[in-house]
Design a protein around this motif. Structure first.
Motif, PDB file in Angstrom:
ATOM      1  N   ILE A   1      -7.936 -16.498  15.827  1.00  0.00           N
ATOM      2  CA  ILE A   1      -8.515 -15.860  16.710  1.00  0.00           C
ATOM      3  C   ILE A   1      -8.126 -14.513  17.285  1.00  0.00           C
ATOM      4  CG2 ILE A   1      -9.506 -15.765  19.267  1.00  0.00           C
ATOM      5  CD1 ILE A   1     -10.082 -18.964  18.959  1.00  0.00           C
ATOM      6  N   LYS A   2      -6.821 -14.579  17.472  1.00  0.00           N
ATOM      7  CA  LYS A   2      -6.187 -13.283  17.620  1.00  0.00           C
ATOM      8  C   LYS A   2      -6.139 -12.291  16.699  1.00  0.00           C
ATOM      9  CE  LYS A   2      -1.948 -11.558  19.888  1.00  0.00           C
ATOM     10  NZ  LYS A   2      -1.899 -10.539  18.856  1.00  0.00           N
ATOM     11  N   ASN A   3      -5.868 -12.911  15.273  1.00  0.00           N
ATOM     12  CA  ASN A   3      -6.063 -11.976  14.296  1.00  0.00           C
ATOM     13  C   ASN A   3      -7.575 -11.273  14.172  1.00  0.00           C
ATOM     14  OD1 ASN A   3      -3.550 -12.442  13.420  1.00  0.00           O
ATOM     15  ND2 ASN A   3      -4.004 -13.754  11.972  1.00  0.00           N
ATOM     16  N   GLY A   4      -8.570 -11.956  14.528  1.00  0.00           N
ATOM     17  CA  GLY A   4      -9.710 -11.399  14.538  1.00  0.00           C
ATOM     18  C   GLY A   4     -10.265 -10.565  15.738  1.00  0.00           C
ATOM     19  N   VAL A   5      -9.509 -10.737  16.634  1.00  0.00           N
ATOM     20  CA  VAL A   5      -9.576  -9.640  17.739  1.00  0.00           C
ATOM     21  C   VAL A   5      -8.711  -8.383  17.229  1.00  0.00           C
ATOM     22  CG1 VAL A   5      -8.363  -8.982  20.173  1.00  0.00           C
ATOM     23  CG2 VAL A   5      -9.687 -11.238  19.862  1.00  0.00           C
ATOM     24  N   GLU A   6      -7.818  -8.533  16.634  1.00  0.00           N
ATOM     25  CA  GLU A   6      -6.940  -7.424  16.138  1.00  0.00           C
ATOM     26  C   GLU A   6      -7.750  -6.423  15.043  1.00  0.00           C
ATOM     27  OE1 GLU A   6      -3.123  -8.755  15.118  1.00  0.00           O
ATOM     28  OE2 GLU A   6      -2.504  -9.345  17.192  1.00  0.00           O
ATOM     29  N   ALA A   7      -8.612  -7.226  14.285  1.00  0.00           N
ATOM     30  CA  ALA A   7      -9.446  -6.745  13.278  1.00  0.00           C
ATOM     31  C   ALA A   7     -10.466  -6.109  13.685  1.00  0.00           C
ATOM     32  CB  ALA A   7      -9.844  -7.740  12.285  1.00  0.00           C
ATOM     33  N   ILE A   8     -10.883  -6.267  14.883  1.00  0.00           N
ATOM     34  CA  ILE A   8     -12.141  -5.563  15.459  1.00  0.00           C
ATOM     35  C   ILE A   8     -11.691  -4.414  16.162  1.00  0.00           C
ATOM     36  CG2 ILE A   8     -13.971  -5.654  17.366  1.00  0.00           C
ATOM     37  CD1 ILE A   8     -13.917  -8.797  17.008  1.00  0.00           C
ATOM     38  N   ASP A   9     -12.424  -3.127  15.625  1.00  0.00           N
ATOM     39  CA  ASP A   9     -12.099  -1.841  16.050  1.00  0.00           C
ATOM     40  C   ASP A   9     -13.300  -1.167  16.596  1.00  0.00           C
ATOM     41  OD1 ASP A   9     -13.527  -1.450  13.669  1.00  0.00           O
ATOM     42  OD2 ASP A   9     -11.959  -0.058  12.608  1.00  0.00           O
ATOM     43  N   SER A  10     -14.691  -1.796  16.839  1.00  0.00           N
ATOM     44  CA  SER A  10     -15.781  -1.263  17.459  1.00  0.00           C
ATOM     45  C   SER A  10     -15.995  -1.821  18.710  1.00  0.00           C
ATOM     46  CB  SER A  10     -16.893  -1.529  16.492  1.00  0.00           C
ATOM     47  OG  SER A  10     -17.175  -3.219  16.741  1.00  0.00           O
ATOM     48  N   ASP A  11     -17.168  -0.925  19.376  1.00  0.00           N
ATOM     49  CA  ASP A  11     -17.295  -1.502  20.872  1.00  0.00           C
ATOM     50  C   ASP A  11     -18.196  -2.741  20.760  1.00  0.00           C
ATOM     51  OD1 ASP A  11     -15.950   0.640  21.871  1.00  0.00           O
ATOM     52  OD2 ASP A  11     -17.789   1.966  21.844  1.00  0.00           O
ATOM     53  N   PHE A  12     -18.546  -3.211  19.751  1.00  0.00           N
ATOM     54  CA  PHE A  12     -19.459  -4.385  19.596  1.00  0.00           C
ATOM     55  C   PHE A  12     -18.733  -5.457  18.969  1.00  0.00           C
ATOM     56  CE2 PHE A  12     -21.975  -0.584  19.204  1.00  0.00           C
ATOM     57  CZ  PHE A  12     -22.711  -0.668  20.785  1.00  0.00           C
ATOM     58  N   GLY A  13     -17.473  -5.488  19.258  1.00  0.00           N
ATOM     59  CA  GLY A  13     -16.725  -6.930  18.647  1.00  0.00           C
ATOM     60  C   GLY A  13     -17.210  -8.247  19.058  1.00  0.00           C
ATOM     61  N   LYS A  14     -17.194  -8.998  17.923  1.00  0.00           N
ATOM     62  CA  LYS A  14     -17.831 -10.459  18.436  1.00  0.00           C
ATOM     63  C   LYS A  14     -16.894 -11.281  17.530  1.00  0.00           C
ATOM     64  CE  LYS A  14     -22.191 -12.813  18.132  1.00  0.00           C
ATOM     65  NZ  LYS A  14     -23.340 -12.978  18.111  1.00  0.00           N
ATOM     66  N   ILE A  15     -16.452 -12.689  18.066  1.00  0.00           N
ATOM     67  CA  ILE A  15     -15.877 -13.648  17.523  1.00  0.00           C
ATOM     68  C   ILE A  15     -16.595 -14.936  17.791  1.00  0.00           C
ATOM     69  CG2 ILE A  15     -14.007 -15.200  17.128  1.00  0.00           C
ATOM     70  CD1 ILE A  15     -12.329 -12.755  18.017  1.00  0.00           C
ATOM     71  N   ASN A  16     -16.880 -15.727  16.870  1.00  0.00           N
ATOM     72  CA  ASN A  16     -17.754 -16.763  16.852  1.00  0.00           C
ATOM     73  C   ASN A  16     -16.857 -18.126  16.501  1.00  0.00           C
ATOM     74  OD1 ASN A  16     -20.266 -15.794  17.764  1.00  0.00           O
ATOM     75  ND2 ASN A  16     -20.617 -15.070  15.667  1.00  0.00           N
ATOM     76  N   VAL A  17     -16.832 -19.064  17.296  1.00  0.00           N
ATOM     77  CA  VAL A  17     -16.109 -20.321  16.742  1.00  0.00           C
ATOM     78  C   VAL A  17     -17.159 -21.527  16.880  1.00  0.00           C
ATOM     79  CG1 VAL A  17     -14.368 -21.932  17.395  1.00  0.00           C
ATOM     80  CG2 VAL A  17     -13.989 -19.674  17.776  1.00  0.00           C
ATOM     81  N   SER A  18     -17.347 -22.113  15.530  1.00  0.00           N
ATOM     82  CA  SER A  18     -18.367 -23.213  15.818  1.00  0.00           C
ATOM     83  C   SER A  18     -17.817 -24.570  14.627  1.00  0.00           C
ATOM     84  CB  SER A  18     -19.510 -22.712  14.889  1.00  0.00           C
ATOM     85  OG  SER A  18     -19.847 -22.102  13.707  1.00  0.00           O
ATOM     86  N   THR A  19     -18.614 -25.539  14.902  1.00  0.00           N
ATOM     87  CA  THR A  19     -18.053 -26.788  14.141  1.00  0.00           C
ATOM     88  C   THR A  19     -19.356 -27.438  13.710  1.00  0.00           C
ATOM     89  OG1 THR A  19     -18.037 -28.178  16.256  1.00  0.00           O
ATOM     90  CG2 THR A  19     -16.004 -27.073  15.437  1.00  0.00           C
ATOM     91  N   CYS A  20     -19.176 -28.173  12.647  1.00  0.00           N
ATOM     92  CA  CYS A  20     -20.414 -28.808  12.067  1.00  0.00           C
ATOM     93  C   CYS A  20     -19.816 -30.128  11.293  1.00  0.00           C
ATOM     94  CB  CYS A  20     -21.420 -28.027  11.349  1.00  0.00           C
ATOM     95  SG  CYS A  20     -20.676 -27.276   9.776  1.00  0.00           S
ATOM     96  N   VAL A  21     -20.605 -31.072  10.806  1.00  0.00           N
ATOM     97  CA  VAL A  21     -20.283 -32.110  10.176  1.00  0.00           C
ATOM     98  C   VAL A  21     -20.960 -31.743   8.665  1.00  0.00           C
ATOM     99  CG1 VAL A  21     -20.070 -34.329   9.576  1.00  0.00           C
ATOM    100  CG2 VAL A  21     -19.437 -33.543  11.889  1.00  0.00           C
ATOM    101  N   GLU A  22     -20.416 -31.790   7.693  1.00  0.00           N
ATOM    102  CA  GLU A  22     -21.039 -31.617   6.216  1.00  0.00           C
ATOM    103  C   GLU A  22     -20.578 -32.667   5.222  1.00  0.00           C
ATOM    104  OE1 GLU A  22     -21.044 -27.804   4.919  1.00  0.00           O
ATOM    105  OE2 GLU A  22     -21.845 -26.931   6.749  1.00  0.00           O
ATOM    106  N   ASP A  23     -21.111 -33.483   4.610  1.00  0.00           N
ATOM    107  CA  ASP A  23     -20.648 -34.544   3.529  1.00  0.00           C
ATOM    108  C   ASP A  23     -19.346 -35.124   4.034  1.00  0.00           C
ATOM    109  OD1 ASP A  23     -22.784 -33.815   1.908  1.00  0.00           O
ATOM    110  OD2 ASP A  23     -21.597 -31.935   1.134  1.00  0.00           O
ATOM    111  N   ASN A  24     -19.556 -35.691   5.421  1.00  0.00           N
ATOM    112  CA  ASN A  24     -18.469 -36.409   6.215  1.00  0.00           C
ATOM    113  C   ASN A  24     -17.144 -35.753   6.213  1.00  0.00           C
ATOM    114  OD1 ASN A  24     -19.846 -38.812   6.694  1.00  0.00           O
ATOM    115  ND2 ASN A  24     -19.097 -39.535   4.387  1.00  0.00           N
ATOM    116  N   TYR A  25     -17.317 -34.186   6.332  1.00  0.00           N
ATOM    117  CA  TYR A  25     -16.058 -33.294   6.622  1.00  0.00           C
ATOM    118  C   TYR A  25     -16.417 -32.518   8.157  1.00  0.00           C
ATOM    119  CZ  TYR A  25     -14.276 -34.003   1.996  1.00  0.00           C
ATOM    120  OH  TYR A  25     -13.897 -34.646   0.984  1.00  0.00           O
TER     121      TYR A  25
END
Length: 164
Positions: A129-153
């Motif tokens: 997450i912190k690396n994502g924040v550091e990579a954003i250089d625009s006024d419209f920065g966005k970080i998404n965290v999501s989870t799901c289950v796929e094929d028992n993973y």
């Protein structure tokens, strides 16, 4: 420690860089929360001090691991990784938003148990997450965290709209 060749020295430098990076991330989170503490709101103060205390404890764990000379101490136990991510997102939300970045998370509400090290996994996710924040250089920065289950993973997706 005796270094036999240049590649040994490179490994040591790389290891030191990783340690410094981990401790710096933890300190940056603490500094961010210290910057936004409003001492007039007792509820906020308790919440932020709890997060800061947790980050300082994580920093000392990282330094202790380093003191054991690259022997990383993994303390596996049965943990609810879904709960870990909910705690992480709640802890990081203010930090990310304070950096001017929109932070969204959609997490499965199911209990997902794994055999793992809570603090080490939390460190990995904080770094992403912190690396994502550091990579954003625009006024419209966005970080998404999501989870799901796929094929028992159980899948964890951390996305940012930064460069790279």
């Amino acid at each position: 420690m005796i270094l036999n060749n240049v590649s040994d020295k490179g490994c040591v430098v790389d290891g030191l860089f990783e340690i410094v990076h981990e401790v710096k991330n933890s300190i940056a989170v603490c500094r961010g929360y210290l910057d936004i503490i409003d001492s007039n709101k007792e509820g906020d103060l308790d919440k932020y001090l709890s997060i800061i205390r947790s980050e300082i404890n994580r920093s000392t764990d990282i330094i202790s691991d380093f003191m054991l000379y690259r022997k990383i101490n993994i303390e596996k136990e049965i943990i609810d990784v879904s709960l870990l991510l909910k705690d992480l997102c709640n802890d990081m939300e203010l930090f990310v938003n304070n950096e001017g970045v929109l932070f969204e998370f959609k997490l499965i509400d199911d209990e997902i148990y794994i055999d793992g090290d809570y603090n080490k996994l939390k460190q990995v996710f904080i770094n992403l997450i912190k690396n994502g924040v550091e990579a954003i250089d625009s006024d419209f920065g966005k970080i998404n965290v999501s989870t799901c289950v796929e094929d028992n993973y159980y899948c964890v997706l951390i996305e940012d709209n930064g460069c790279g």
